[in-house]
Scaffold this active site. Structure first.
Site, PDB file in Angstrom:
ATOM      1  N   HIS A  84       0.847  -1.199   0.000  1.00 23.84           N
ATOM      2  CA  HIS A  84       0.000   0.000   0.000  1.00 23.84           C
ATOM      3  C   HIS A  84       0.880   1.245   0.000  1.00 23.84           C
ATOM      4  CE1 HIS A  84       0.753  -0.713   4.286  1.00 23.84           C
ATOM      5  NE2 HIS A  84       0.437   0.542   4.528  1.00 23.84           N
ATOM      6  N   HIS A  86       1.347   3.906   2.074  1.00 27.21           N
ATOM      7  CA  HIS A  86       1.892   4.610   3.237  1.00 27.21           C
ATOM      8  C   HIS A  86       3.418   4.715   3.154  1.00 27.21           C
ATOM      9  CE1 HIS A  86      -1.763   4.141   6.137  1.00 27.21           C
ATOM     10  NE2 HIS A  86      -1.779   5.283   5.488  1.00 27.21           N
ATOM     11  N   ASP A  88       5.778   4.355   5.275  1.00 29.73           N
ATOM     12  CA  ASP A  88       6.594   3.311   5.899  1.00 29.73           C
ATOM     13  C   ASP A  88       6.552   1.996   5.124  1.00 29.73           C
ATOM     14  OD1 ASP A  88       3.910   3.023   6.716  1.00 29.73           O
ATOM     15  OD2 ASP A  88       4.491   1.828   8.453  1.00 29.73           O
ATOM     16  N   HIS A  89       5.821   1.983   3.999  1.00 28.38           N
ATOM     17  CA  HIS A  89       5.776   0.786   3.145  1.00 28.38           C
ATOM     18  C   HIS A  89       6.215   1.054   1.709  1.00 28.38           C
ATOM     19  CE1 HIS A  89       3.639  -2.036   5.911  1.00 28.38           C
ATOM     20  NE2 HIS A  89       3.373  -0.879   6.498  1.00 28.38           N
ATOM     21  N   HIS A 171      -7.437  -1.631   5.627  1.00 29.19           N
ATOM     22  CA  HIS A 171      -6.397  -0.678   6.020  1.00 29.19           C
ATOM     23  C   HIS A 171      -6.535   0.669   5.316  1.00 29.19           C
ATOM     24  CE1 HIS A 171      -2.736   0.595   7.924  1.00 29.19           C
ATOM     25  NE2 HIS A 171      -2.172   0.857   6.764  1.00 29.19           N
ATOM     26  N   ASP A 192       0.015  -4.216   6.093  1.00 33.46           N
ATOM     27  CA  ASP A 192      -0.916  -3.717   7.106  1.00 33.46           C
ATOM     28  C   ASP A 192      -2.320  -4.133   6.681  1.00 33.46           C
ATOM     29  OD1 ASP A 192       1.283  -2.574   8.216  1.00 33.46           O
ATOM     30  OD2 ASP A 192       0.766  -0.509   7.704  1.00 33.46           O
ATOM     31  N   HIS A 409      -5.335  -1.078  11.742  1.00 30.67           N
ATOM     32  CA  HIS A 409      -4.485  -2.260  11.901  1.00 30.67           C
ATOM     33  C   HIS A 409      -5.264  -3.294  12.705  1.00 30.67           C
ATOM     34  CE1 HIS A 409      -0.614  -0.532  10.512  1.00 30.67           C
ATOM     35  NE2 HIS A 409      -1.089   0.591  11.014  1.00 30.67           N
ATOM     36  N   HIS A 431       6.604  -5.786  11.805  1.00 29.47           N
ATOM     37  CA  HIS A 431       5.856  -4.526  11.925  1.00 29.47           C
ATOM     38  C   HIS A 431       5.218  -4.387  13.305  1.00 29.47           C
ATOM     39  CE1 HIS A 431       3.073  -1.236  10.945  1.00 29.47           C
ATOM     40  NE2 HIS A 431       3.775  -1.046   9.828  1.00 29.47           N
TER      41      HIS A 431
END
Length: 696
Positions: A84, A86, A88-89, A171, A192, A409, A431
């Site tokens: 996805h 975000h 952090d991904h 998510h 996530d 989450h 994670h």
């Protein structure tokens, strides 16, 4: 059955390969191992390599925010899968594509790709780092867009023997869980996910296949979420009370994701409370309008509630919420509600407003998302007396701080139920903070006590090694699959290998079930020969059972069809030609004919036969018997002929009696009987012409 091994120090390509290297599957977190942030998981099996996600750590900047890419050789990675959009991904993807040796293929869903570009462009603009610490620029993002391929949910894609498909993960819009299949070993990477449907997103799907390994997020560990209705009431009550007393409400949230869920809640609440209509709500992000356009485009990817609402009106066309591009456009007069990015208060509009409002006790900050270690949000949740501002000064923290999590989450109930329904034999937790992850592991170990499930919590750069017994299986398809063979039957066909899949098919079906096609190579060779053609025929009949004479209709020359495979033509007084369709058996037959003709040419260069020799079968039989007797004598020594025609073979006092007509052997010594039986069979094959059945 899988077994785990010790971590290895580096994943770069090594020359020495252990004996079971081919069956060893390695999984290594390059980020998100005992932490939340910079999700990136490396997996290799059977010489195929997959990288899941490519994020940054929001608490760090520059190279420190990247996953541990120096632990791997990017050029060996076949496929990179982004779950996805975000940060952090996905936020280290432009760096990985443009500034490393990566040459593989990248996949994400349609919605993820659309939002990825917007979100990363905003990230580059709001990042307060020096030019030297910039990981990439706008041009790198644009170039990376050209390399990203999109995949639909449930669409199966195969790349270099790696098969994968994805499921809805909840998510955020476009979020996916990836199932990867390499040589029959299935690995599910959840990214996530949330199993709870909210105002606009579907719940995560349950895959129909149980994976061998499940790599699953553990963000909330053993925590349990409050029900959605309770959280929404707490959220709206805090905001209503604050603005009623003349205060301002700051909601730090990333521009896309939870922001849209919260805006739906606020717009509906304001519609139901006319007394609040004079109090403005701002969606403060440079991406505000473009984000809404993307969400409106992908309405069909959302849940049934939103799709039904969209038939009457656009649910994202908010009546009480206005976009706010920058703080310069903001008239800070009286109470208001501002949702601003980023969610961690590191920089940007949310940080500017926090610095401006934090000293006033009438104001409130509502934190709706997951709190990442190392961010300002993590600091203020503990309610310190003072905070550091962006200008280096300090200010008292008097504003009210409320943590009401709308983070999509999975909590413990969702995680445990999901895993109990899937029942994977191996679970790898990523994670999640070290403490939360360890508590979750302990509860899962208790939950799966009776199932021999392995639960592993690797740290960053710590490899998990598993061994899988890989059995090769070939499936018959097409014409060959129309009839089920009996036990002992021989199946003839072409074995086609694609990736790690084996199929047996008829040559005629090759173009139907594969991208291959069949073709025939016709061979022709001319040999000098000036002898009689009848001599060649006579000698060929001594070797092959099937030798048919005919005349070629076109050239009117004598021909021989040998073993139903090779045509021999008497082209002229000085030449013979051979014609055949190339295959292993026909090639051997043609080689034997060439040798025979060349030998005949040397032995009887001037023999002329006017007619074919008459073959006396009795004489031929006697001649064959003499050859058999002579060969048996040469092998066993003492061989006597009885009056009834049987042969008595004596070796070291042991006697075997051979019936030449039936091939039956009598005697007390089983070893001698077996030796005589094998020798006799081989001699018969040597002295008799080769039958047609020998080719099949």
């Amino acid at each position: 059955m899988a077994s785990t091994g010790q971590p290895q120090s580096s994943l770069k390509r090594r020359d020495s390969m252990p004996a079971r290297e081919g069956d060893k599957l390695i999984i290594t977190p390059l980020g998100a191992g005992n932490e939340v942030g910079r999700s990136c998981v490396y997996m290799t099996y059977k010489g195929k390599t997959v990288l899941f996600d490519c994020g940054i750590h929001p608490a760090y900047s520059g190279m420190a925010a990247l996953p541990y890419f120096d632990e791997i050789d990017p050029s060996t990675i076949d496929v990179l899968l982004i779950t996805h959009f975000h940060l952090d991904h996905a936020a280290s993807l432009p760096y990985f594509l443009e500034k490393t040796t990566f040459k593989g293929r990248v996949f994400m869903t349609h919605a993820t790709k659309a939002i990825y570009k917007l979100l990363l462009s905003d990230y580059v603009k709001v990042s307060k780092v020096s030019v030297e610490d910039m990981l990439y620029d706008e041009q790198d993002i644009l170039r990376s867009m050209d390399k990203i391929e999109v995949v639909d949910f449930h669409q199966t894609v195969e790349v270099n023997g790696i098969r994968f498909w994805c499921y809805t993960a909840g998510h955020v819009l476009g979020a996916a869980m990836f199932m990867v299949d390499i040589a029959g070993v299935r690995v599910l990477y959840t990214g996530d996910y949330s199993r709870e449907e909210d105002r606009h997103l579907r719940a995560a799907e349950l895959p129909q296949f149980s994976p061998d390994i499940c790599i699953i997020e553990s963000t909330y560990g053993v925590q349990l979420h409050q029900s959605r209705t309770i959280r929404e009431k707490r959220f709206t009550d805090v905001i209503h009370n604050t603005v009623s007393q003349g205060g301002r409400v700051l909601i730090p949230a990333y521009a896309l994701g939870r922001a849209q869920e919260l805006l739906l809640i606020l717009d509906e609440y304001w519609s139901n409370h006319p007394e609040l209509h004079n109090i403005p709500i701002y969606y403060a992000s440079p991406l505000a309008k473009r984000c809404m356009a993307v969400y409106q485009t992908y309405i069909n990817s959302m849940n049934e509630r939103i799709r039904n609402q969209f038939t009457n009106s656009n649910p994202f066309d908010f009546r009480h919420i206005s976009p706010l591009k920058s703080i310069e456009n903001f008239k800070d007069v009286g109470p208001s509600v501002v949702m601003a990015s980023p969610g961690g208060l590191q920089s940007g509009l949310s940080r500017q407003l926090f610095d401006k409002w934090c000293a006033d006790k009438k104001n409130a900050c509502v934190i709706p998302g997951y709190i990442v270690e190392g961010t300002l949000v993590k600091t203020i949740i503990n309610e310190p007396k003072e905070v550091s501002l962006m200008n280096g000064l300090t200010a008292p923290l008097n504003m009210q701080v409320h943590y009401i999590s709308f983070s999509a989450h999975a909590d413990y109930n969702q995680t445990s139920t999901f895993l109990q329904e899937l029942m994977p034999p191996n679970i790898i937790l990523v994670h999640g903070g070290a403490n939360e992850m360890m508590r979750l592991k302990q509860k899962l170990v208790s939950l799966f006590t009776d199932s021999n499930t392995k639960i592993i919590t690797p740290k960053n750069c710590q490899s998990v090694e598993m061994y899988f017994n890989s059995e090769k299986m070939a499936k018959t398809i097409g014409k060959l699959a129309e009839k089920t063979p009996e036990v002992g039957d021989t199946v003839n066909g072409l074995l086609v290998k694609k990736g790690f899949t084996y199929q047996i098919m008829a040559p005629d079906d090759l173009h139907i079930f594969s991208q291959l096609s069949t073709g025939n190579v016709t061979q022709r060779i001319t040999i000098p020969y000036s002898g009689a053609f009848g001599v060649v025929k006579h000698r060929l009949k001594q070797i092959y059972e099937s030798v048919e004479s005919s005349t070629d209709e076109e050239s009117n020359v004598q021909t021989l069809r040998v073993h139903e495979r090779v045509t021999v033509k008497h082209e002229s007084e000085n030449h013979i030609s051979l014609h055949w369709t190339a295959d292993p058996v026909s090639d051997m037959v043609s080689d034997s004919i060439v040798a025979l003709v060349l030998n005949a040419s040397r032995e009887i260069p001037k023999v002329v036969v006017e007619s074919e020799p008459v073959v006396d079968e009795v004489d031929e039989e006697k001649k064959a018997e003499k050859i058999v007797h002579a060969l048996l004598v040469s092998l066993f020594g003492d061989v006597k002929l009885r009056e009834n025609g049987n042969l008595v073979i004596t070796v070291d006092g042991n006697v075997a009696i051979l019936d030449k007509q039936t091939g039956n052997i009598e005697g007390e010594n089983e070893g001698l009987k077996e030796r005589v039986r094998t020798v006799f069979r081989r001699i018969q094959n040597a002295v008799k012409p080769i039958p047609l059945s020998a080719s099949y």
